[in-house]
Motif scaffolding. Sequence first.
Motif, PDB file in Angstrom:
ATOM      1  N   VAL A  14       1.231  -1.844   0.706  1.00 28.69           N
ATOM      2  CA  VAL A  14      -0.008   0.104   0.086  1.00 28.69           C
ATOM      3  C   VAL A  14       0.625   1.132  -0.253  1.00 28.69           C
ATOM      4  O   VAL A  14       1.351   1.212   1.255  1.00 28.69           O
ATOM      5  CB  VAL A  14      -1.373  -0.177   1.221  1.00 28.69           C
ATOM      6  N   HIS A  15       0.668   2.238  -1.074  1.00 22.20           N
ATOM      7  CA  HIS A  15       1.384   3.365  -1.424  1.00 22.20           C
ATOM      8  C   HIS A  15       0.640   4.862  -0.827  1.00 22.20           C
ATOM      9  O   HIS A  15      -0.456   4.361  -1.716  1.00 22.20           O
ATOM     10  CB  HIS A  15       2.258   3.187  -2.049  1.00 22.20           C
ATOM     11  N   PHE A  16       0.612   4.892   0.241  1.00 23.52           N
ATOM     12  CA  PHE A  16      -0.450   6.094   0.756  1.00 23.52           C
ATOM     13  C   PHE A  16      -0.113   7.313   1.270  1.00 23.52           C
ATOM     14  O   PHE A  16       0.636   6.526   2.862  1.00 23.52           O
ATOM     15  CB  PHE A  16      -1.296   5.510   0.887  1.00 23.52           C
ATOM     16  N   LYS A  49       6.523   5.043   5.499  1.00 23.25           N
ATOM     17  CA  LYS A  49       7.656   6.993   5.068  1.00 23.25           C
ATOM     18  C   LYS A  49       8.418   6.523   3.640  1.00 23.25           C
ATOM     19  O   LYS A  49       9.106   6.034   4.314  1.00 23.25           O
ATOM     20  CB  LYS A  49       8.780   6.794   6.494  1.00 23.25           C
ATOM     21  N   HIS A  50       7.579   7.168   2.832  1.00 24.64           N
ATOM     22  CA  HIS A  50       8.501   7.319   1.763  1.00 24.64           C
ATOM     23  C   HIS A  50       9.249   8.041   1.852  1.00 24.64           C
ATOM     24  O   HIS A  50      10.110   9.114   2.930  1.00 24.64           O
ATOM     25  CB  HIS A  50       7.182   7.776   0.625  1.00 24.64           C
ATOM     26  N   HIS A  51       9.854   8.018   0.374  1.00 25.29           N
ATOM     27  CA  HIS A  51      10.852   9.082   0.119  1.00 25.29           C
ATOM     28  C   HIS A  51      10.802  10.600   0.787  1.00 25.29           C
ATOM     29  O   HIS A  51      11.682  11.326   1.246  1.00 25.29           O
ATOM     30  CB  HIS A  51      11.887   9.421  -1.659  1.00 25.29           C
ATOM     31  N   ASP A  52      10.298  11.196   0.718  1.00 27.62           N
ATOM     32  CA  ASP A  52       9.943  13.029   1.679  1.00 27.62           C
ATOM     33  C   ASP A  52       9.866  12.607   3.008  1.00 27.62           C
ATOM     34  O   ASP A  52       9.682  13.786   2.944  1.00 27.62           O
ATOM     35  CB  ASP A  52       8.741  12.639   0.252  1.00 27.62           C
ATOM     36  N   LEU A  83       6.521  -3.373   6.717  1.00 24.73           N
ATOM     37  CA  LEU A  83       6.640  -2.026   6.930  1.00 24.73           C
ATOM     38  C   LEU A  83       7.848  -1.573   5.788  1.00 24.73           C
ATOM     39  O   LEU A  83       8.591  -2.210   5.377  1.00 24.73           O
ATOM     40  CB  LEU A  83       6.303  -1.355   7.971  1.00 24.73           C
ATOM     41  N   TYR A  84       7.133  -0.580   5.133  1.00 27.13           N
ATOM     42  CA  TYR A  84       8.513   0.369   4.373  1.00 27.13           C
ATOM     43  C   TYR A  84       8.479   1.427   4.554  1.00 27.13           C
ATOM     44  O   TYR A  84       8.124   2.397   5.357  1.00 27.13           O
ATOM     45  CB  TYR A  84       8.083   0.327   2.778  1.00 27.13           C
ATOM     46  N   LEU A  85      10.401   1.636   5.462  1.00 27.31           N
ATOM     47  CA  LEU A  85      10.468   2.614   5.867  1.00 27.31           C
ATOM     48  C   LEU A  85      11.592   2.725   4.932  1.00 27.31           C
ATOM     49  O   LEU A  85      13.153   2.364   4.986  1.00 27.31           O
ATOM     50  CB  LEU A  85      11.033   1.978   7.292  1.00 27.31           C
TER      51      LEU A  85
HETATM   52  C1  FUL Z   1      10.493   2.546  -5.612  1.00 27.57           C
HETATM   53  C2  FUL Z   1      10.467   3.354  -5.268  1.00 27.57           C
HETATM   54  O1  FUL Z   1      10.955   4.768  -5.947  1.00 27.57           O
HETATM   55  C3  FUL Z   1       8.502   4.041  -5.506  1.00 27.57           C
HETATM   56  O2  FUL Z   1       8.504   5.268  -5.120  1.00 27.57           O
HETATM   57  C4  FUL Z   1       8.276   2.668  -5.184  1.00 27.57           C
HETATM   58  O3  FUL Z   1       8.182   3.018  -3.329  1.00 27.57           O
HETATM   59  C5  FUL Z   1       8.686   1.564  -5.178  1.00 27.57           C
HETATM   60  C6  FUL Z   1       8.056   0.150  -4.804  1.00 27.57           C
HETATM   61  O4  FUL Z   1       9.536   1.879  -5.095  1.00 27.57           O
HETATM   62  O5  FUL Z   1      11.682   2.077  -5.990  1.00 27.57           O
END
Ligand code: FUL
Length: 696
Positions: A49-51, A98-101, A144-146
């Motif tokens: 889930v990307h949100f 947490k995404h890149h921002d 989880l993705y950090l």
């Molecule tokens: C990539 C990220 O830069 C994208 O935004 C996304 O999260 C994807 C799953 O991995 O490398």
Amino acid sequence: MKNTFLLISFFLIIAPISSQKLVKSPEPFGPLPTQKQIDWHEMEFYAFVHFSLNTFTNKEWGYGDESPELFNPTALDTRQWARIAKEAGMKGIILVAKHHDGFCLWPSAYTNRSVKNSPWKNGNGDVVKELAAACKEYDLKLGLYLSPWDRNHAEYGKPEYITYFRNQLKELLTNYGEVFEMWFDGANGGDGYYGGANETRKINTLQYYNWDETYKLIYQTAPKTLVWGVGPSEARWIGNEEGRAGKTNWSLLRQKDELAGKVHYSEFMSGHEDGEKWVPGEADVSIRPGWFYHAVEDDKVRSLDEMVDIYYESIGRNANLLLNLPVDKRGLVHENDETRLKELVATIKEDFKTELLASSKVTADNNRGDEFAAKNVADGNKETYWATGDNVKTASIVFDFEKPIAINRILLQEYIKLGQRIKAFTVEAKVDGQWKTIANETTIGYKRILRIDRITASALKINITDSKASIVISNIQAYNAPTFVRAPEIQRDKNGNVTLKSEMENSIYYTIDGSKPSAKSTLYKGVFKYNKAVQIKAIAINKNENSSSAVATAKYGISKEKWKVITASSGDMNSVNRIIDGNQDTDWSFKSDSNNLSQEVVIDMGAILKINGFTYVPQQVGNNLNLISRYEFYTSLDNVKWKIQSQGEFSNIKNNPIEQVKTFAETKARYIRFVAKSTEEKGQTFSIGEINVIEK
Ligand code: FUL
């Protein structure tokens, strides 16, 4: 007499039993999976889930300066996400915490850049917590993705950021119950806000994070968590964001080489036959073009055909499938995505409805004793297996049927607890008394599924033709899946000529008024011209099988018949029309010179149009795609006065070189100017597959 009887009884009854017991199980071979990895393999299919703020800013990558106040879902419901995942047979959900921002979906104690400074629930919400609860309720695992890269953090690039990163890891791994997978994305370093510095920061990913230490911390805090991605990980990226593994796919990797920077990611699709560590592949892909939700993609959800292929080319090729369901501004998975997922699951269920080998007579030309007999592959028990004698690396297993049966799917599984061994195998079918080779394949691993043309056979034979050690197979199954009629391909060229294509024996029916096509719609008889704005919908019908494809949809603006490229700052003017020929597979490129890094093309659309966006498709084929990373886009009514409509980056284009869509406020334009500012790759060549505008 009595003695003789006893003696005979001994040989008949006791001896076979004791000799059976005496046969040892095969020795494990090569790198082995840990129990954690075995459990992970068995999960097979789970959601991503990307949100985040990007959902509200309509971006794929935030720069790091977006306000947390933009995060304001109106109907966020993690139970809806969990229900959809559960109904699809998924085993877990990995959330981008947490995404890149740098914005955190949980109220981290170490930053203000989180949900606590958003209007959502007056700053009292915690998306990670809500999802953890929903997963528990639906019996799903939480991952989880950090993002290691943080384009907001002032100290990114310095040691202080590593402390911050690890503190957040600890928060995520201690406050939300068990985390089955921790996801560390590879995108790292580049320009960003960085606390107001607005600069470019490059780090050495392999050194900066001291992954050995970071991993120690993870394992001390959460030993059950499997770590994915960068560092000495326990599972690897599959090398593309298309969700596709190589046909040959080893769960092994030369990770030492990888950590020394000696492995190119394109090798991840197949792993390394001589890898020293068990690092299986996970195929990640979004159900739409982007990872984050964008309303413009509501009609670009991947087709059923594509989703079915992804299933067979990930799970069917020894990889787990991590399927992204972007959550929209409401905080829900969009209806279109849910529908497509349901269609996929229904198709796969039908494909694997009736297993055909369990009732067959199974024999093999070698086994290491009755306990390891051939029939174990068809007993439905994953802990029993057929194994050949030590050093027997080639053998055949035969399934005899009472009467000929139709087959078009074959599923095989090695008993991976003892290692991944098989290097090559073939499949033969007995048709009218003759053996006929129907497949010639390489690795198997945890699971391999073959889609073959339907064949009616009285027996099936699998020949293991090469293996690293003795053969150990726990499961072989066969099915006769319903014929899958592929949706027609729709193409329209620059002049508006429409071509519909399907497999030979199918008829194609189409509509141009947006209605759903059926066998009563117009029958396609050949190329036709339609140069106005149109939505074409088409289906293919296979008369013999009495089955129909999913609906293919293509949306076009007015055709580019009158379009002309009037100037290009460099490049070959003779072939420049490839960027407007309606075919993204024909590309063109131009190049910076030392005086001017930016390059531009100006297009005359031949008439004034109302547009509210444009798209850029980079070159699609090749190793060096010459991707444009930063751009500017201008419009004009007279080719004299220009107005900038959009500028910025094509985020994530390197990992996912698909059509880039940029929207802006509606405007009237006759001329468009596309400026390439910088490229992703070394060198200064910029490729363009196609330029389109979005018409209101
Ligand atoms: C990539 C990220 O830069 C994208 O935004 C996304 O999260 C994807 C799953 O991995 O490398």
